[in-house]
Design a protein around this motif. Structure first.
Motif, short mmCIF file in Angstrom:
data_model
loop_
_atom_site.label_atom_id
_atom_site.label_comp_id
_atom_site.label_asym_id
_atom_site.label_seq_id
_atom_site.Cartn_x
_atom_site.Cartn_y
_atom_site.Cartn_z
N VAL B 4 0.86 -1.16 0.00
CA VAL B 4 0.00 0.00 0.00
C VAL B 4 0.90 1.21 0.00
O VAL B 4 1.79 1.33 0.82
CB VAL B 4 -0.89 0.01 1.24
CG1 VAL B 4 -1.84 1.19 1.19
CG2 VAL B 4 -1.66 -1.29 1.31
N THR B 5 0.73 2.03 -0.95
CA THR B 5 1.61 3.18 -1.05
C THR B 5 0.83 4.43 -0.71
O THR B 5 -0.32 4.58 -1.09
CB THR B 5 2.16 3.29 -2.47
OG1 THR B 5 2.79 2.05 -2.76
CG2 THR B 5 3.17 4.39 -2.56
N PHE B 6 1.47 5.28 0.01
CA PHE B 6 0.82 6.51 0.41
C PHE B 6 1.18 7.62 -0.53
O PHE B 6 2.34 7.94 -0.68
CB PHE B 6 1.28 6.90 1.81
CG PHE B 6 0.86 5.91 2.83
CD1 PHE B 6 -0.23 6.17 3.63
CD2 PHE B 6 1.52 4.71 2.94
CE1 PHE B 6 -0.64 5.24 4.56
CE2 PHE B 6 1.11 3.78 3.86
CZ PHE B 6 0.03 4.04 4.68
N PRO B 8 0.63 11.23 -0.41
CA PRO B 8 0.00 12.24 0.42
C PRO B 8 -0.64 13.31 -0.44
O PRO B 8 -0.09 13.68 -1.47
CB PRO B 8 1.16 12.83 1.22
CG PRO B 8 2.38 12.49 0.46
CD PRO B 8 2.07 11.27 -0.34
N PRO B 9 -1.78 13.75 -0.04
CA PRO B 9 -2.37 14.87 -0.78
C PRO B 9 -1.48 16.09 -0.59
O PRO B 9 -1.07 16.38 0.52
CB PRO B 9 -3.73 15.07 -0.11
CG PRO B 9 -3.64 14.36 1.19
CD PRO B 9 -2.56 13.35 1.09
N LYS B 408 2.39 8.38 9.59
CA LYS B 408 2.12 9.72 9.08
C LYS B 408 3.45 10.44 8.88
O LYS B 408 3.85 11.25 9.71
CB LYS B 408 1.24 10.45 10.10
CG LYS B 408 0.84 11.85 9.71
CD LYS B 408 0.03 12.42 10.87
CE LYS B 408 -0.24 13.88 10.74
NZ LYS B 408 -0.81 14.41 11.99
N PRO B 409 4.13 10.08 7.81
CA PRO B 409 5.35 10.84 7.52
C PRO B 409 4.89 12.20 7.01
O PRO B 409 3.96 12.27 6.22
CB PRO B 409 6.00 10.03 6.42
CG PRO B 409 4.92 9.24 5.78
CD PRO B 409 3.80 9.11 6.77
N GLY B 423 8.45 8.90 1.92
CA GLY B 423 7.67 7.81 1.41
C GLY B 423 7.26 6.87 2.52
O GLY B 423 7.82 6.89 3.60
N ALA B 424 6.24 6.09 2.20
CA ALA B 424 5.77 5.14 3.19
C ALA B 424 5.35 3.86 2.49
O ALA B 424 4.82 3.90 1.39
CB ALA B 424 4.59 5.71 3.97
N ALA B 425 5.61 2.76 3.10
CA ALA B 425 5.19 1.49 2.52
C ALA B 425 4.74 0.53 3.60
O ALA B 425 5.32 0.47 4.67
CB ALA B 425 6.32 0.87 1.71
N ILE B 426 3.66 -0.14 3.31
CA ILE B 426 3.20 -1.22 4.18
C ILE B 426 3.24 -2.44 3.30
O ILE B 426 2.67 -2.44 2.21
CB ILE B 426 1.73 -1.03 4.60
CG1 ILE B 426 1.45 0.40 5.04
CG2 ILE B 426 1.35 -2.05 5.66
CD1 ILE B 426 1.98 0.80 6.36
#
Ligand SMILES: Nc1ncnc2c1ncn2[C@@H]1O[C@H](COP(=O)(O)OP(=O)(O)O)[C@@H](O)[C@H]1O
Ligand SMILES: [Mg+2]
Lengths: 324, 488
Positions: B4-6, B8-9, B408-409, B423-426
């Protein structure tokens, strides 16, 4: 994973990049060991396997050939009308591959980029990106397509990857130790701890002309193209195999590295085990002489011959061959 | 592989939409308004009660042994600030994902100084570095081993400082942070001592200092009795000085309940360098709340490697304030939740000067269906922080259904000439990597174990000392063994 590279915002404006909290709960994010594969009805052939293992190479070889005073050597791999699609898109890549490899033989598959060579080798070892849709593959008398990838490996089939991936956080030494122990377990032999294994492995390093610190590095992490290929061959040297499928083991290698790798492969050859090389280049064939050359085109083997095919290829290109 | 990639708006908002954090404050006259309790004008009786208990616990019986001035100042300012604070609830943004109610429901009991005769046998001495042992918030000199530091280096209780110059600097720094929360202030009231580490200008301390925090007192689970310790440390490295700090927390009885509410302040003068290793290995029922406040002057270099795997509730508040240009800040954290536990990192890096360089990596593994990891990482690049190079990445591995991660980066950029990425990854394990193992005959369980362990290794490998690295690796391995190992 994605990295967002932010363009510099225009002067004197505040850029607030704020993503709201995202809650992710894992439901089905698990890797299944097997995708649905085409299941071949089990063949009635049962292997007459009596394990004979030499003390140096832990190959799980069956005592093939010993019972038959042979005219021609035993068939090791028999692939019939093998078809396969990409699991995700269902696009067909293999369109009916036929191939027979006997003990002690060296085969080469050549063919244009994208003709399906890597797909064929990955299908043989059970890569989950592909689904077999028809045909058969019998290895040492057993239905290969019924086995999990790790069973295929333990049964004596080895493939060196065209592009071996990095495994950050896992040292080469630990990885080889795990693979070696898996084999020992399968053979009912003693698994080795890191210190005993070090003995075994340090002897094998010479085979690929690698330094000992190669073992402390993480698997393929930061390795050059040549180092990755040597690492694949090191794995082969440690694990042994009845059939080694070497996918472009020569690409990206300079002449020295190519000679090292070729020497290593030749050193592993016995009258019993076989090699299937996949290559673009004539030059590998100068170092490892194949008995047969196959030309693959659009998911099929369209021509089989001896080394003379390679000569024609070199002179006239694939056109001449596939239209012949 | 499921990733799941974030994205961000990207929200552009005018400056005025910022909370009131930017206004100037008059120190000590108006109690600073805590960001977490904008609604609280009145005192919270529960908070006052704890504060009172803490105050009583540190009050000296005879006026002849008054605390040193910095400690008195710390207590005064902390007491003052607490008047406007209330116990956090899930309605307060910084505490949205953590449950502190089990602390609130307990009888909180500040742990008194251990009697000199008490048995300290449980505290292992398996360190090869100079070490300072702090039991339940109190320095235990007899268990510490502090020889071998260069001249001019001071390590010990604030009461032992004889140099006026050092005392003066400590006085300046000790309550020099205004973005703390309730727990910061509670520590300031209840800290029985401040451990001071002082490295003079130009002094490069070769061996790291190992701070071994040990929680010995504990209440029976379900007994409602919650011993509280409030250790506090101040590290001051003068111009060009250098030291490594290992901050390690562990506890005694596995099934005892306690609360460690710890604060460490690190001040780096020009060109100073600190490598900070933070190992949180509290017992499974503990509450562990910690503040790390870092103040970086120009050209200083701060590197933090955090491994948090213990506690039922673990919250790390990390605040790095840049006060000069050309700073280097590298933050890495690995969080592991193998039981019904929460690992929470709230970090904030404030860049106010040009040419700062920062990297932040957060990784978490949640291997239990009611386990949780929380990461709120804020990087603020203010107007004058031109040519800042900031990167932030969080990667999280969920190994059980219903395991949860909240990340919440976030970057706030006001300067215009900056290079920032985040970036963020799950994800689950990489399928290609799994196949590579299988293709070599390695079974799925062994493969998953190796890959899960490898996921954390990226951070663990950054620990600069081999002995520590080995110890942490085997601890992590043992914890992962207690789970289903991520087995299919
Ligand atoms: N995993 C995959 N996903 C999508 N396309 C693929 C995948 N594997 C192979 N292909 C496609 O199948 C064709 C054959 O590829 P490949 O077997 O790698 O060829 P070769 O090894 O002969 O160059 C190519 O068109 C390639 O793009
Ligand atoms: Mg290929």
């Amino acid at each position: 994973m994605s990295l967002l590279h932010l363009p510099p915002p225009s002067p004197s404006r505040l850029t607030s990049l704020r993503n709201s909290f995202s809650v992710i709960t894992l439901n089905s994010l698990r890797v299944s060991s097997q995708r649905c594969r085409f299941n071949q009805s089990r063949l009635t052939l049962t292997p007459t396997a009596s394990l004979t293992v030499d003390s140096h190479s832990p190959t799980t070889s069956s005592g093939r050939g010993s019972t038959e005073e042979g005219d021609s050597p035993k068939v090791l791999l028999e692939v019939r009308d093998l078809t396969a699609v990409i699991a995700e898109s269902k696009a067909q890549i293999l369109k009916g591959v036929n191939l027979v490899i006997r003990e002690g033989e060296i085969h080469a598959i050549m063919g244009k980029n994208g003709s399906g060579k890597s797909t064929f080798s990955k299908v043989l070892v059970g890569h989950p990106d592909y689904e077999v849709t028809g045909g058969s593959a019998i290895f040492k008398g057993e239905n290969l397509l019924d086995m999990d990838p790790e069973e295929r490996s333990l049964f004596g089939l080895f493939m060196s990857f065209q592009s071996p991936i990095e495994i950050p956080g896992v040292s080469n030494m630990d990885f080889l130790n795990m693979a070696y122990n898996a084999r020992m377990r399968k053979l009912g032999r003693k698994e080795l701890g890191p210190i005993e294994f070090y003995e075994v492995i340090s002897r094998k390093l010479d085979v690929v002309n690698m330094k000992i610190d190669f073992l402390n590095r993480n698997v393929n992490e930061g390795f050059s193209g040549g180092e990755r290929k040597r690492n694949e061959i090191l794995q082969l040297a440690v694990l042994g195999a009845d059939l080694s499928v070497l996918d472009e083991i020569d690409s990206g290698l300079d002449v020295d590295a190519l000679q090292d790798v070729a020497k290593a492969v030749n050193g592993l050859l016995t009258p019993k085990n076989s090699v299937l090389m996949i290559t673009h280049y004539q030059r590998l064939l100068d170092y490892i002489r194949p008995n047969y050359i196959h030309i693959m085109d659009d998911g099929r083997i369209v021509k089989t011959g001896d080394i003379s095919i390679a000569k024609v290829l070199e002179k006239e290109g694939y056109k001449a061959i596939s239209s012949a | 592989m499921a990733t799941v990639t974030f994205s961000p708006p990207f929200r552009f908002s005018p400056i005025s939409s910022f909370p009131s954090k930017f206004r100037t404050r008059t120190r000590f006259i108006i109690p600073p308004l805590s960001s977490l309790t904008p609604r609280a004008a009145l005192s919270d009786p529960f908070v006052l009660e704890i504060a009172q208990t803490l105050e009583d616990s540190v009050s000296t019986p005879s006026p002849s042994s008054l605390p040193p001035p910095p400690l008195q100042k710390l207590r005064d300012t902390s007491s003052e600030s607490i008047l406007s604070m209330s116990w956090p609830t899930r309605k307060d943004e910084p505490f949205r994902f953590i449950d502190t109610s089990f602390i609130k429901q307990s009888r909180i009991h500040p742990i008194p100084i251990p009697s000199p005769s008490s048995d300290l046998a449980g505290i292992s001495s398996d360190t090869q570095f100079p070490s300072l042992v702090i039991v339940d918030g109190h320095i235990v000199p007899s268990a510490s081993q502090l020889s071998g530091f260069p001249d001019g280096v001071y390590v010990g209780s604030i009461s032992g400082i004889s140099s006026e110059a050092i005392m003066e600097k400590v006085l300046q720094l000790v309550s020099d942070f205004h973005d703390g929360d309730l727990f910061w202030s509670l520590n300031g009231i209840g800290a029985p001592d401040v451990t001071v580490i002082f490295v003079p200008a130009g002094c490069q301390v070769e061996k790291p200092l190992h701070l071994r925090f040990y929680s010995r007192e504990g209440g029976e689970i379900g007994s409602n009795y919650m011993p509280l310790s409030s250790p506090r440390v101040l590290v001051l490295v003068e111009k060009g000085g250098e030291i490594g700090i290992i901050e390690e927390y562990s506890g005694g009885d596995a099934d005892k309940c306690y609360w460690a509410n710890s604060v460490i302040q690190l001040a780096l003068e020009e060109e100073a360098k600190i490598h900070h290793s933070y190992i949180q290995a509290q017992t499974a029922s503990a509450a562990h709340i910690k503040w790390t406040f870092v103040r970086q002057e120009s050209s200083s270099n701060y590197e933090l490697v955090e491994i948090s795997a213990g506690g039922k509730l673990s919250r790390h508040n990390l605040h790095v304030q840049q006060v000069g240009p050309d700073t280097i800040t590298e933050l890495s954290a690995f969080h592991l939740s193998v039981s019904d536990q929460t690992q929470d990192l709230h970090s904030r890096l404030v860049l106010d000067h040009p040419r700062g360089y920062s990297r932040q990596l957060h990784k978490s593994i949640v291997a239990h269906s009611s386990g949780q990891a929380v990461f709120d990482g804020n990087i603020k690049v203010n107007r004058y922080a031109q040519q800042t190079d900031a990167g932030q990445l969080t990667k999280n591995l969920l190994l059980e259904p219903r395991a949860t991660v909240n990340v919440k980066p976030n970057l706030q950029i006001i300067a215009d000439d900056v290079k920032c990425s985040h970036g963020a990854a799950i994800s689950d394990l990489e399928e290609d990597q799994i196949f590579y193992f299988q293709a070599r005959g390695i079974d799925l369980e062994t493969t998953r174990k190796a890959l899960v362990f490898a996921f954390g290794s990226e951070v663990v490998e950054r620990l600069p000392y081999n002995s520590l690295k080995k110890k942490v690796q085997s601890h992590v391995k043992a914890l992962l063994e207690t789970t289903s190992g991520g087995a299919p």
